[in-house]
Design a protein around this motif. Structure first.
Motif, PDB file in Angstrom:
ATOM      1  N   GLY A  38      35.646  48.628  28.568  1.00 40.57           N
ATOM      2  CA  GLY A  38      34.888  48.313  29.772  1.00 40.57           C
ATOM      3  C   GLY A  38      35.675  48.444  31.055  1.00 40.57           C
ATOM      4  O   GLY A  38      35.182  48.101  32.126  1.00 40.57           O
ATOM      5  N   THR A  39      36.891  48.956  30.989  1.00 41.20           N
ATOM      6  CA  THR A  39      37.715  49.191  32.172  1.00 41.20           C
ATOM      7  C   THR A  39      38.803  50.189  31.808  1.00 41.20           C
ATOM      8  O   THR A  39      39.218  50.265  30.654  1.00 41.20           O
ATOM      9  CB  THR A  39      38.361  47.899  32.715  1.00 41.20           C
ATOM     10  OG1 THR A  39      39.168  48.215  33.871  1.00 41.20           O
ATOM     11  CG2 THR A  39      39.229  47.213  31.681  1.00 41.20           C
ATOM     12  N   ILE A  40      39.265  50.953  32.800  1.00 36.94           N
ATOM     13  CA  ILE A  40      40.383  51.855  32.528  1.00 36.94           C
ATOM     14  C   ILE A  40      41.722  51.144  32.706  1.00 36.94           C
ATOM     15  O   ILE A  40      42.746  51.656  32.320  1.00 36.94           O
ATOM     16  CB  ILE A  40      40.350  53.139  33.398  1.00 36.94           C
ATOM     17  CG1 ILE A  40      40.482  52.844  34.882  1.00 36.94           C
ATOM     18  CG2 ILE A  40      39.115  53.950  33.113  1.00 36.94           C
ATOM     19  CD1 ILE A  40      40.664  54.070  35.749  1.00 36.94           C
ATOM     20  N   PHE A  41      41.688  49.947  33.281  1.00 32.04           N
ATOM     21  CA  PHE A  41      42.927  49.240  33.592  1.00 32.04           C
ATOM     22  C   PHE A  41      43.194  48.102  32.609  1.00 32.04           C
ATOM     23  O   PHE A  41      42.489  47.081  32.625  1.00 32.04           O
ATOM     24  CB  PHE A  41      42.877  48.681  35.010  1.00 32.04           C
ATOM     25  CG  PHE A  41      42.755  49.736  36.058  1.00 32.04           C
ATOM     26  CD1 PHE A  41      43.840  50.546  36.368  1.00 32.04           C
ATOM     27  CD2 PHE A  41      41.566  49.942  36.726  1.00 32.04           C
ATOM     28  CE1 PHE A  41      43.740  51.531  37.327  1.00 32.04           C
ATOM     29  CE2 PHE A  41      41.451  50.919  37.694  1.00 32.04           C
ATOM     30  CZ  PHE A  41      42.540  51.723  37.991  1.00 32.04           C
ATOM     31  N   PRO A  42      44.228  48.226  31.777  1.00 33.72           N
ATOM     32  CA  PRO A  42      44.554  47.149  30.837  1.00 33.72           C
ATOM     33  C   PRO A  42      44.847  45.823  31.539  1.00 33.72           C
ATOM     34  O   PRO A  42      44.531  44.761  31.010  1.00 33.72           O
ATOM     35  CB  PRO A  42      45.803  47.652  30.112  1.00 33.72           C
ATOM     36  CG  PRO A  42      45.802  49.125  30.295  1.00 33.72           C
ATOM     37  CD  PRO A  42      45.102  49.387  31.605  1.00 33.72           C
ATOM     38  N   CYS A  43      45.413  45.881  32.749  1.00 26.75           N
ATOM     39  CA  CYS A  43      45.752  44.634  33.451  1.00 26.75           C
ATOM     40  C   CYS A  43      44.507  43.859  33.886  1.00 26.75           C
ATOM     41  O   CYS A  43      44.596  42.677  34.211  1.00 26.75           O
ATOM     42  CB  CYS A  43      46.658  44.916  34.643  1.00 26.75           C
ATOM     43  SG  CYS A  43      45.985  46.092  35.831  1.00 26.75           S
ATOM     44  N   THR A  90      36.857  54.762  40.893  1.00 25.22           N
ATOM     45  CA  THR A  90      36.269  54.695  42.226  1.00 25.22           C
ATOM     46  C   THR A  90      36.306  53.264  42.767  1.00 25.22           C
ATOM     47  O   THR A  90      36.617  53.045  43.942  1.00 25.22           O
ATOM     48  CB  THR A  90      34.811  55.207  42.195  1.00 25.22           C
ATOM     49  OG1 THR A  90      34.821  56.570  41.797  1.00 25.22           O
ATOM     50  CG2 THR A  90      34.142  55.087  43.550  1.00 25.22           C
ATOM     51  N   LEU A  91      36.009  52.295  41.910  1.00 28.47           N
ATOM     52  CA  LEU A  91      36.058  50.895  42.338  1.00 28.47           C
ATOM     53  C   LEU A  91      37.466  50.508  42.771  1.00 28.47           C
ATOM     54  O   LEU A  91      37.657  49.798  43.759  1.00 28.47           O
ATOM     55  CB  LEU A  91      35.584  49.981  41.208  1.00 28.47           C
ATOM     56  CG  LEU A  91      34.122  50.137  40.802  1.00 28.47           C
ATOM     57  CD1 LEU A  91      33.830  49.305  39.556  1.00 28.47           C
ATOM     58  CD2 LEU A  91      33.193  49.777  41.937  1.00 28.47           C
ATOM     59  N   TYR A  92      38.456  50.972  42.030  1.00 30.34           N
ATOM     60  CA  TYR A  92      39.847  50.697  42.392  1.00 30.34           C
ATOM     61  C   TYR A  92      40.193  51.352  43.724  1.00 30.34           C
ATOM     62  O   TYR A  92      40.790  50.742  44.612  1.00 30.34           O
ATOM     63  CB  TYR A  92      40.783  51.199  41.285  1.00 30.34           C
ATOM     64  CG  TYR A  92      42.239  51.122  41.656  1.00 30.34           C
ATOM     65  CD1 TYR A  92      42.929  49.908  41.570  1.00 30.34           C
ATOM     66  CD2 TYR A  92      42.928  52.246  42.098  1.00 30.34           C
ATOM     67  CE1 TYR A  92      44.276  49.834  41.915  1.00 30.34           C
ATOM     68  CE2 TYR A  92      44.268  52.174  42.447  1.00 30.34           C
ATOM     69  CZ  TYR A  92      44.935  50.964  42.355  1.00 30.34           C
ATOM     70  OH  TYR A  92      46.252  50.883  42.711  1.00 30.34           O
ATOM     71  N   LEU A  93      39.803  52.612  43.883  1.00 35.16           N
ATOM     72  CA  LEU A  93      40.152  53.353  45.096  1.00 35.16           C
ATOM     73  C   LEU A  93      39.416  52.836  46.331  1.00 35.16           C
ATOM     74  O   LEU A  93      39.864  53.063  47.457  1.00 35.16           O
ATOM     75  CB  LEU A  93      39.908  54.850  44.905  1.00 35.16           C
ATOM     76  CG  LEU A  93      40.908  55.531  43.975  1.00 35.16           C
ATOM     77  CD1 LEU A  93      40.456  56.951  43.646  1.00 35.16           C
ATOM     78  CD2 LEU A  93      42.307  55.523  44.558  1.00 35.16           C
TER      79      LEU A  93
END
Length: 156
Positions: A38-43, A90-93
């Protein structure tokens, strides 16, 4: 005459203040794992509760389909996976527009998605208006609506 004191709030104007730390870049998951997590970011993948033996149904095996249908569904799955990664990135950027890691990855993923959409359009049918040009530039007709729609079995 009665006064309307019941409509006036006696609460202080500020009830609470939230403090949310700014997300920092962390090395992304591979994109198939990202889709199931559900996310590309493990953190950002924080456990809220521990669930045992839960298996994702997102990774579908296409053994019951013939080779052509299996190849089509596999390609559609790749497009979905890359599209998810683009949306999450996109949400991160939105909050990190100058990130030296995020922006190159975003450009790489956009190119990969366009290439996959073009490949799908050449083999099967256009999935988007832009893939009419990138996938079948020799066409002389508007054919975006050609082929089965998702509700007709055109995608997983």
């Amino acid at each position: 005459m009665m006064s309307d004191t019941k409509d006036v709030c006696a609460c202080p104007s500020s009830l609470a203040m939230a403090s949310v730390p700014m997300q920092e870049w962390c090395e992304p998951y591979d994109f198939e794992t990202a889709l199931t997590e559900g996310t590309i970011f493990p953190c950002l993948n924080l456990e809220f509760y521990d669930a045992e033996n839960i298996k994702s149904s997102l990774k579908t095996k296409f053994s019951a389909l013939d080779k052509k249908e299996s190849d089509r569904e596999t390609l559609m799955s790749e497009i979905s996976t890359i599209s998810f990664a683009i949306n999450d990135l996109t949400l991160y950027l939105d909050t990190h527009p100058t990130c030296p890691n995020g922006l190159p990855l975003f450009k790489e993923l956009l190119k990969k998605r366009l290439d996959l959409l073009a490949e799908y359009a050449k083999k099967y049918n256009p999935l988007t208006q832009i893939s009419m040009i990138t996938g079948t530039p020799e066409t002389n007709e508007y054919g975006w609506g050609e082929g089965p729609m998702p509700w007709e079995g055109g995608s997983i």
